[in-house]
Motif scaffolding. Sequence first.
Motif, PDB file in Angstrom:
ATOM      1  N   PHE A 150      41.005  20.645   8.896  1.00 17.67           N
ATOM      2  CA  PHE A 150      41.033  21.304   7.589  1.00 17.67           C
ATOM      3  C   PHE A 150      40.706  19.905   6.625  1.00 17.67           C
ATOM      4  O   PHE A 150      40.007  20.066   5.605  1.00 17.67           O
ATOM      5  N   GLU A 151      41.574  18.892   6.990  1.00 17.19           N
ATOM      6  CA  GLU A 151      41.440  17.690   6.054  1.00 17.19           C
ATOM      7  C   GLU A 151      40.120  17.044   6.180  1.00 17.19           C
ATOM      8  O   GLU A 151      39.516  16.714   5.214  1.00 17.19           O
ATOM      9  N   ILE A 152      39.583  17.100   7.478  1.00 15.66           N
ATOM     10  CA  ILE A 152      38.216  16.673   7.484  1.00 15.66           C
ATOM     11  C   ILE A 152      37.283  17.501   6.560  1.00 15.66           C
ATOM     12  O   ILE A 152      36.261  17.009   5.947  1.00 15.66           O
ATOM     13  N   GLY A 153      37.454  18.800   6.675  1.00 12.26           N
ATOM     14  CA  GLY A 153      36.526  19.697   5.923  1.00 12.26           C
ATOM     15  C   GLY A 153      36.729  19.385   4.189  1.00 12.26           C
ATOM     16  O   GLY A 153      35.825  19.603   3.700  1.00 12.26           O
ATOM     17  N   LEU A 154      37.963  19.183   3.927  1.00  5.15           N
ATOM     18  CA  LEU A 154      38.132  18.758   2.550  1.00  5.15           C
ATOM     19  C   LEU A 154      37.490  17.529   2.208  1.00  5.15           C
ATOM     20  O   LEU A 154      36.916  17.465   1.340  1.00  5.15           O
ATOM     21  N   LEU A 155      37.502  16.469   3.031  1.00  2.00           N
ATOM     22  CA  LEU A 155      36.962  15.156   2.669  1.00  2.00           C
ATOM     23  C   LEU A 155      35.472  15.552   2.757  1.00  2.00           C
ATOM     24  O   LEU A 155      34.754  14.741   1.980  1.00  2.00           O
ATOM     25  N   THR A 156      34.929  16.335   3.637  1.00  4.70           N
ATOM     26  CA  THR A 156      33.393  16.210   3.538  1.00  4.70           C
ATOM     27  C   THR A 156      32.941  16.816   2.277  1.00  4.70           C
ATOM     28  O   THR A 156      31.791  16.672   1.827  1.00  4.70           O
ATOM     29  N   ALA A 157      33.851  17.683   1.438  1.00  3.13           N
ATOM     30  CA  ALA A 157      33.308  18.132   0.319  1.00  3.13           C
ATOM     31  C   ALA A 157      33.088  17.049  -0.851  1.00  3.13           C
ATOM     32  O   ALA A 157      32.375  17.188  -1.782  1.00  3.13           O
ATOM     33  N   ILE A 158      33.509  15.779  -0.572  1.00  4.50           N
ATOM     34  CA  ILE A 158      33.470  14.779  -1.592  1.00  4.50           C
ATOM     35  C   ILE A 158      32.104  13.990  -1.514  1.00  4.50           C
ATOM     36  O   ILE A 158      31.355  14.006  -2.781  1.00  4.50           O
ATOM     37  N   PRO A 159      31.458  13.931  -0.468  1.00  5.74           N
ATOM     38  CA  PRO A 159      29.948  13.285  -0.699  1.00  5.74           C
ATOM     39  C   PRO A 159      29.217  14.160  -1.224  1.00  5.74           C
ATOM     40  O   PRO A 159      28.195  14.081  -2.099  1.00  5.74           O
ATOM     41  N   TYR A 160      29.183  15.534  -0.729  1.00  6.06           N
ATOM     42  CA  TYR A 160      28.316  16.687  -1.317  1.00  6.06           C
ATOM     43  C   TYR A 160      28.602  16.929  -2.607  1.00  6.06           C
ATOM     44  O   TYR A 160      27.501  17.272  -3.456  1.00  6.06           O
ATOM     45  N   GLY A 161      29.794  16.877  -3.290  1.00  8.68           N
ATOM     46  CA  GLY A 161      30.274  17.098  -4.659  1.00  8.68           C
ATOM     47  C   GLY A 161      29.296  16.261  -5.523  1.00  8.68           C
ATOM     48  O   GLY A 161      28.636  16.345  -6.457  1.00  8.68           O
ATOM     49  N   VAL A 162      29.495  14.649  -5.152  1.00  8.64           N
ATOM     50  CA  VAL A 162      28.618  13.541  -5.659  1.00  8.64           C
ATOM     51  C   VAL A 162      27.358  13.903  -5.682  1.00  8.64           C
ATOM     52  O   VAL A 162      26.614  13.679  -6.665  1.00  8.64           O
ATOM     53  N   ALA A 163      26.719  14.262  -4.614  1.00 12.44           N
ATOM     54  CA  ALA A 163      25.160  14.555  -4.449  1.00 12.44           C
ATOM     55  C   ALA A 163      24.716  15.709  -5.359  1.00 12.44           C
ATOM     56  O   ALA A 163      23.404  15.565  -5.669  1.00 12.44           O
ATOM     57  N   ALA A 164      25.322  16.744  -5.288  1.00  9.82           N
ATOM     58  CA  ALA A 164      25.188  17.827  -6.189  1.00  9.82           C
ATOM     59  C   ALA A 164      24.940  17.278  -7.552  1.00  9.82           C
ATOM     60  O   ALA A 164      23.855  17.751  -8.221  1.00  9.82           O
ATOM     61  N   LEU A 165      25.634  16.504  -8.228  1.00 14.53           N
ATOM     62  CA  LEU A 165      25.350  16.032  -9.588  1.00 14.53           C
ATOM     63  C   LEU A 165      24.322  14.975  -9.792  1.00 14.53           C
ATOM     64  O   LEU A 165      23.670  15.212 -10.525  1.00 14.53           O
ATOM     65  N   ALA A 166      24.269  14.240  -8.851  1.00 13.79           N
ATOM     66  CA  ALA A 166      23.263  13.168  -8.668  1.00 13.79           C
ATOM     67  C   ALA A 166      21.928  13.854  -8.606  1.00 13.79           C
ATOM     68  O   ALA A 166      20.881  13.192  -9.028  1.00 13.79           O
ATOM     69  N   MET A 167      21.616  14.652  -7.727  1.00 18.27           N
ATOM     70  CA  MET A 167      20.228  15.135  -7.478  1.00 18.27           C
ATOM     71  C   MET A 167      19.855  16.086  -8.741  1.00 18.27           C
ATOM     72  O   MET A 167      18.527  15.675  -8.909  1.00 18.27           O
ATOM     73  N   ILE A 168      20.566  16.526  -9.610  1.00 19.27           N
ATOM     74  CA  ILE A 168      20.231  17.351 -10.498  1.00 19.27           C
ATOM     75  C   ILE A 168      19.782  16.174 -11.746  1.00 19.27           C
ATOM     76  O   ILE A 168      18.904  16.458 -12.443  1.00 19.27           O
TER      77      ILE A 168
END
Length: 430
Positions: A280-298
């Motif tokens: 579950f902690e691994i799952g939470l941490l994977t959200a961080i790179p993708y959250g940064v990426a969502a903003l960057a790509m837009i």
Amino acid sequence: MGNYSGEASQDEALYGRIGRRLVPFLFLCYVVAYLDRVNVGFAKLQMQADLALSDTVYGLGAGIFFLGYFLFELPSNLLLARVGARRWIARIMVSWGLVSAATMFATGPASFYLLRFLLGVAEAGFFPGIILYLTYWYPERRRARIVALFMSGVAVAGVLGGPLSGWIMKAFAGAGGLHGWQWLFLLEALPAIVLGLWTLVYLDDGPAAARWLSASDQAAVLAALAADGGRREHMPLLAVLSSARVWLLALIYFLFVMGLYGVSFWLPQLIRNTGVSDVFEIGLLTAIPYGVAALAMIVAARHSDRTGERRWHAALAAFAGAAGLLASVHYGQHTMLAMAALSLATAGILSTFPIFWSLPTAMLGGTAAAAGIAMINSIGNLAGFLSPYLVGAIKDATASTANGMLMLALSLLLGGVLVLLSTTASGEMR
């Protein structure tokens, strides 16, 4: 001047209405598609031991999805152009949902390979079909930001999918006599089936069929598309398949996809390598790179649309992705530093895609667009087969993912260089 401002305001209002109608729904469909494609990366944390899969077998199974995808991508997109987007996208979503759910019944390498292959067959045509569908609505000058909003579904799937997948695997483990990874495949497949059926009701095949647009609005959209059409080629199918420009774009896309799926299928393992063990902690941490990426790509896509420049935007994003992967290798034993590096890598890699897709959609029209987009996507996505397999094989051979990440970084660097050397800002080859 006042008349021009009024027309511009009306134009923005029209495309704002189209965007509110189409983008949230297509975005949600892509979130579900990407989650069902890569949730095997989370399932690996449990199913690998249950099914006695080596890293090489896992990597091959994760990637074999793209062989089925490759074989059926072009015919699927041509059928979409023929039978209409609404019915064909619905068919794709329902069928991939059923196959994704069936992955819970995998019992070993052979059944794992078969189900992943069939998932690729079922989903073939969805992504290029949506890219083609967006060309039915948006002129080229508006397309990068719309594709970015749609493709940010990849990032959001990572943000939501990581914690969700980790929670399902932990909370449902043993329920009904099933493993957590089996519940993962079942529960995350259901939205695809529901959305696929809703597609039949919600989507229109194009502006001319959209009853929620007035006749004058339909005419305005079609006129904008017609103005674009004069700058695009309407080549016969054989000419598309033999076009040096299309093949070069496919190669560039292949190199970018190498980076994307190397990270997508191995990110949970890379985080585990830093010393984090709880799923579950691994799952939470994977959200961080993708959250940064969502903003960057837009942000990157909006800037590219505003300036009209494509190649440097795509290349610099690829270079940033490569730098992030290299840094993740260097800081692989330090969770916080590795997460920062993986965030840079994911943001750079994902930012290349909406900008890249402005190139072929600006160049091709009609049947050529359907065939060219599908061909570029299918060939490029063969990297989705090769990338996770090579990373897994390298890990088995060296007991480390570091060399695999170095390989992915080199792929992104080469892709960025080819964009700079081979493409003008308008998408025409030198």
